[in-house]
Design a protein around this motif. Structure first.
Motif, short mmCIF file in Angstrom:
data_model
loop_
_atom_site.label_atom_id
_atom_site.label_comp_id
_atom_site.label_asym_id
_atom_site.label_seq_id
_atom_site.Cartn_x
_atom_site.Cartn_y
_atom_site.Cartn_z
N ASN A 56 55.59 -39.88 4.56
CA ASN A 56 56.32 -38.67 4.96
C ASN A 56 56.74 -38.75 6.43
O ASN A 56 57.86 -38.35 6.80
CB ASN A 56 55.43 -37.46 4.74
N ALA A 57 55.84 -39.28 7.29
CA ALA A 57 56.16 -39.40 8.72
C ALA A 57 57.29 -40.40 8.94
O ALA A 57 58.19 -40.17 9.76
CB ALA A 57 54.92 -39.82 9.49
N LEU A 58 57.28 -41.51 8.22
CA LEU A 58 58.32 -42.53 8.39
C LEU A 58 59.66 -42.04 7.87
O LEU A 58 60.71 -42.33 8.46
CB LEU A 58 57.91 -43.82 7.68
N LYS A 59 59.64 -41.32 6.77
CA LYS A 59 60.90 -40.94 6.13
C LYS A 59 61.53 -39.70 6.74
O LYS A 59 62.74 -39.65 6.98
CB LYS A 59 60.65 -40.72 4.64
N HIS A 60 60.73 -38.70 7.01
CA HIS A 60 61.28 -37.42 7.46
C HIS A 60 60.95 -37.13 8.92
O HIS A 60 61.44 -36.14 9.46
CB HIS A 60 60.73 -36.28 6.59
N GLY A 61 60.11 -37.96 9.54
CA GLY A 61 59.81 -37.77 10.95
C GLY A 61 60.63 -38.73 11.78
O GLY A 61 61.83 -38.54 12.01
N GLY A 62 59.99 -39.78 12.23
CA GLY A 62 60.70 -40.78 13.03
C GLY A 62 59.71 -41.70 13.69
O GLY A 62 58.58 -41.31 14.02
N GLU A 63 60.13 -42.94 13.85
CA GLU A 63 59.27 -43.92 14.52
C GLU A 63 59.33 -43.70 16.03
O GLU A 63 60.33 -43.20 16.55
CB GLU A 63 59.73 -45.32 14.15
N PRO A 64 58.26 -44.07 16.76
CA PRO A 64 57.04 -44.69 16.24
C PRO A 64 56.11 -43.66 15.60
O PRO A 64 56.06 -42.51 16.02
CB PRO A 64 56.40 -45.30 17.48
N VAL A 65 55.37 -44.13 14.60
CA VAL A 65 54.37 -43.30 13.92
C VAL A 65 52.99 -43.79 14.36
O VAL A 65 52.72 -45.00 14.37
CB VAL A 65 54.52 -43.40 12.39
N ALA A 66 52.12 -42.85 14.74
CA ALA A 66 50.78 -43.19 15.22
C ALA A 66 49.75 -42.61 14.27
O ALA A 66 49.81 -41.42 13.93
CB ALA A 66 50.56 -42.64 16.63
N LEU A 67 48.82 -43.47 13.84
CA LEU A 67 47.72 -43.04 12.98
C LEU A 67 46.44 -43.18 13.78
O LEU A 67 46.13 -44.27 14.28
CB LEU A 67 47.67 -43.87 11.69
N SER A 68 45.68 -42.09 13.89
CA SER A 68 44.43 -42.07 14.65
C SER A 68 43.28 -41.72 13.72
O SER A 68 43.41 -40.85 12.86
CB SER A 68 44.50 -41.04 15.79
N LEU A 69 42.17 -42.43 13.92
CA LEU A 69 40.99 -42.23 13.10
C LEU A 69 39.80 -41.97 14.02
O LEU A 69 39.54 -42.77 14.93
CB LEU A 69 40.73 -43.46 12.22
N PHE A 70 39.08 -40.88 13.80
CA PHE A 70 37.97 -40.50 14.67
C PHE A 70 36.75 -40.15 13.83
O PHE A 70 36.86 -39.62 12.72
CB PHE A 70 38.33 -39.28 15.54
N ASP A 71 35.60 -40.47 14.39
CA ASP A 71 34.32 -40.11 13.78
C ASP A 71 33.77 -38.91 14.55
O ASP A 71 33.43 -39.01 15.72
CB ASP A 71 33.36 -41.29 13.85
N ASP A 72 33.70 -37.76 13.87
CA ASP A 72 33.24 -36.53 14.50
C ASP A 72 31.79 -36.24 14.13
O ASP A 72 31.39 -35.08 14.00
CB ASP A 72 34.15 -35.36 14.08
N GLY A 73 31.01 -37.28 13.94
CA GLY A 73 29.62 -37.09 13.55
C GLY A 73 29.51 -36.93 12.05
O GLY A 73 29.46 -37.91 11.30
N GLN A 74 29.48 -35.70 11.59
CA GLN A 74 29.38 -35.44 10.17
C GLN A 74 30.73 -35.53 9.47
O GLN A 74 30.80 -35.71 8.26
CB GLN A 74 28.78 -34.04 9.95
N TYR A 75 31.80 -35.44 10.23
CA TYR A 75 33.13 -35.41 9.66
C TYR A 75 33.98 -36.57 10.19
O TYR A 75 33.72 -37.11 11.27
CB TYR A 75 33.84 -34.07 9.97
N VAL A 76 35.01 -36.88 9.41
CA VAL A 76 35.99 -37.90 9.78
C VAL A 76 37.33 -37.20 9.94
O VAL A 76 37.70 -36.34 9.12
CB VAL A 76 36.08 -39.00 8.71
N ILE A 77 38.06 -37.55 10.99
CA ILE A 77 39.37 -36.95 11.26
C ILE A 77 40.42 -38.04 11.26
O ILE A 77 40.30 -39.05 11.97
CB ILE A 77 39.37 -36.20 12.61
N VAL A 78 41.44 -37.85 10.44
CA VAL A 78 42.58 -38.76 10.39
C VAL A 78 43.82 -37.97 10.78
O VAL A 78 44.12 -36.93 10.18
CB VAL A 78 42.75 -39.36 8.98
N GLN A 79 44.54 -38.48 11.79
CA GLN A 79 45.75 -37.82 12.24
C GLN A 79 46.93 -38.79 12.13
O GLN A 79 46.82 -39.96 12.51
CB GLN A 79 45.62 -37.35 13.69
N VAL A 80 48.03 -38.28 11.61
CA VAL A 80 49.27 -39.05 11.50
C VAL A 80 50.34 -38.26 12.24
O VAL A 80 50.69 -37.14 11.85
CB VAL A 80 49.67 -39.27 10.04
N ALA A 81 50.86 -38.85 13.32
CA ALA A 81 51.86 -38.18 14.17
C ALA A 81 53.13 -38.99 14.18
O ALA A 81 53.10 -40.23 14.22
CB ALA A 81 51.31 -38.00 15.59
#
Length: 530
Positions: A404-429
């Protein structure tokens, strides 16, 4: 694909507080209902306190009026009786002793006459003659007679109430003749004061008993009113929680009975409507599932035929163009059918989970590599992040967000992965124009497209909806927002440890065999359907 040292999310959402499990919330509510805790809360603005205070106020006002009126009426009657008796007694004493008093020529004689008059009158006699004041009781002097009262007594019999040394008296006075001695009778009101004090005590006790009685009556009255209302409120809460079989027992013909009868009729009509809607919804889901299932076989054959047509080398350009068009549309239709089948499994509650121990960064790398996005996406992730997830469904979520980010957003696309202890956070910008404000609330709705002009595109409009459902199945949250520096960012947050047991091969066979369109690094995976 480049790799960066992981850091905290920039511009990402703040860590969410851990929400209580739904089962825990429901269990707590059920325990509160069973224990009656929701009914025992004291609300000062409720009906019971208001009725109670109303009854008590009426009782208090009534008791105060009766006691006060009785006090003043009896006081006036007692004082009037004493004053009348004193008036009559003084006149009788003057008639009997007036001549002797006028003939007296010594203070001793005056004292004797005063004592004699006091014995007959039952009070204290004060005589004021030319020889000075003489009293039958030494505690009374002419200082106890005011000038105004003394002046008034020269012409007539006058009376006044006065407190002397803390004791109330009725003072009656007159002059025997214009130039004769003055006679004053002090009649004590102590006995009358005792009667009034006893009356006040009786009034206060009676008022207290009246308040207690009014309180008891108020409690009984409010119980008769509030118990049906409380039952009605409990039934309404149960109805709101989905118990469509709840009904109220109708007793009597009063207003509460009418309300209970209306509630039962409303609940019955609502139950019928919900049953009809559920039947229609089930039929609709079954229709979609059946149609999608029936379309899979011919679509598989059509896909094979179109692939053969695309491989024909000696065909003319028109035929090749038509073959490519048919092949693309057939693949698009196949993806739509697979998406509809997956949606139908979500709606029917038959979508299965297969939990495995997965290194999430490795899964993300494979997801991007399989689709040829490695060079288009910058990944900021640690080399190792162990999670217990359904790899196939997580691949669906990542593929849909990045696609969705590549098609309707625009490059560059950044994917971030974080460990929040009990939770995992994935962000796609992405670096595109962002999501329109009116589209943000509906971005995860089915068949919703932010760009109304692109009515026909390769996507089905189900990709983000499927990603949202897969995130929810992992106990996570999927959200979207616009960045201040431009572009949209999608955030996936889910617990690392899933509380779902690993399915057996038999349990997951049907789900995998009817799996999602496309192919990925961990079995059959969902293609990008944005």
């Amino acid at each position: 694909m480049s790799r960066k040292t992981p850091g905290p999310p920039r511009g990402g959402p703040a860590p969410y507080p851990t929400p209580p499990a739904a089962a825990e919330v429901v269990g707590r509510d059920q325990r509160r209902r069973r224990s009656g805790a929701h009914r025992r809360r004291l609300r000062l603005s409720g009906i019971r306190p208001r009725l109670f205070m109303g009854f008590v106020a009426v009782a208090a006002i009534t008791a105060a009026i009766i006691t006060g009126a009785s006090y003043f009426l009896i006081r006036d009657a007692l004082v009037s009786r004493v004053a009348t008796n004193a008036h009559s007694q003084l006149l009788a004493d003057v008639d009997a002793n007036g001549a002797q008093l006028q003939q007296s020529n010594s203070a001793q004689t005056d004292t004797t006459i005063a004592d004699f008059m006091a014995k007959n009158g039952g009070g204290v006699i004060l005589l004021i003659t030319t020889r000075g004041p003489v009293a039958s009781d030494s505690q009374f002097t002419n200082q106890d007679i005011t000038k105004a009262f003394q002046t008034a007594a020269h012409d007539q019999v006058v009376q006044e109430r006065k407190i002397i040394d803390g004791t109330p008296y009725v003072v009656t006075g007159t002059r025997i003749n214009p130039n004769g001695p003055e006679v004053y009778l002090f009649t004590s009101l102590e006995s009358e004061q005792a009667i009034l004090t006893e009356l006040m005590t009786i009034g206060l006790v009676s008022g207290g008993l009246a308040l207690l009685g009014a309180g008891g009556v108020a409690l009984l009255a409010t119980r008769n009113v509030l118990v049906p209302i409380r039952r009605l409120g409990h039934a309404a809460r149960m109805l709101g929680q989905g118990d469509l079989d709840v009904r109220l027992e109708v007793k009597g013909t009063d207003e509460i009975a009418d309300v209970s009868r209306t509630f039962n009729e409303t609940a019955e009509a609502l139950a019928r409507s919900i049953a009809e809607l559920r039947a229609m919804d089930a039929a609709s889901r079954r229709f979609v599932a059946d149609v999608s299932h029936e379309l899979r076989t011919p679509l598989t054959a059509m896909t094979a035929v179109t692939e053969v047509l695309e491989d024909v080398e000696d065909a003319d350009p028109t035929t090749v163009s038509a073959a490519h068009l048919i092949a693309n549309e057939t693949k698009r239709l196949a993806r739509l059918v697979e998406d509809l089948m997956e949606i139908s499994r979500f709606d029917a509650g038959t979508a299965a989970m297969r939990i495995e121990d997965i290194n999430l960064p490795e899964l993300i790398e494979a997801t991007l590599a399989t689709r040829g996005w490695t060079s288009k996406v910058t990944v900021d992730a640690p080399p190792l992040l162990a999670t217990r997830i359904d790899a196939r469904r997580m691949d669906v979520v990542v593929a849909n967000l990045v696609g969705n980010a590549l098609k309707h957003g625009g490059e560059p696309v950044a994917l971030s992965l974080f460990d929040d202890g009990q939770y995992v956070i994935v962000q796609v910008a992405d670096s595109g124009p962002g999501i329109p404000a009116d589209a943000l609330p509906h971005i995860f709705d089915r068949f919703y497209k932010a760009d109304k002009a692109r009515g026909r595109s390769e996507g089905s409009g189900l990709g983000l909806s499927i990603a949202f459902e897969n995130a929810r199945m992992h106990g996570g949250q999927l959200s979207a927002r616009n960045r201040s520096e431009g572009g949209a960012v999608f955030t996936l947050r889910f617990p690392k440890e899933q509380q779902i047991g690993v399915l057996s091969e038999a349990d997951g066979a049907d789900d995998r065999s009817s799996g999602l369109s496309g192919s990925g690094p961990y079995g059959r995976t969902q293609g990008v359907s944005v």
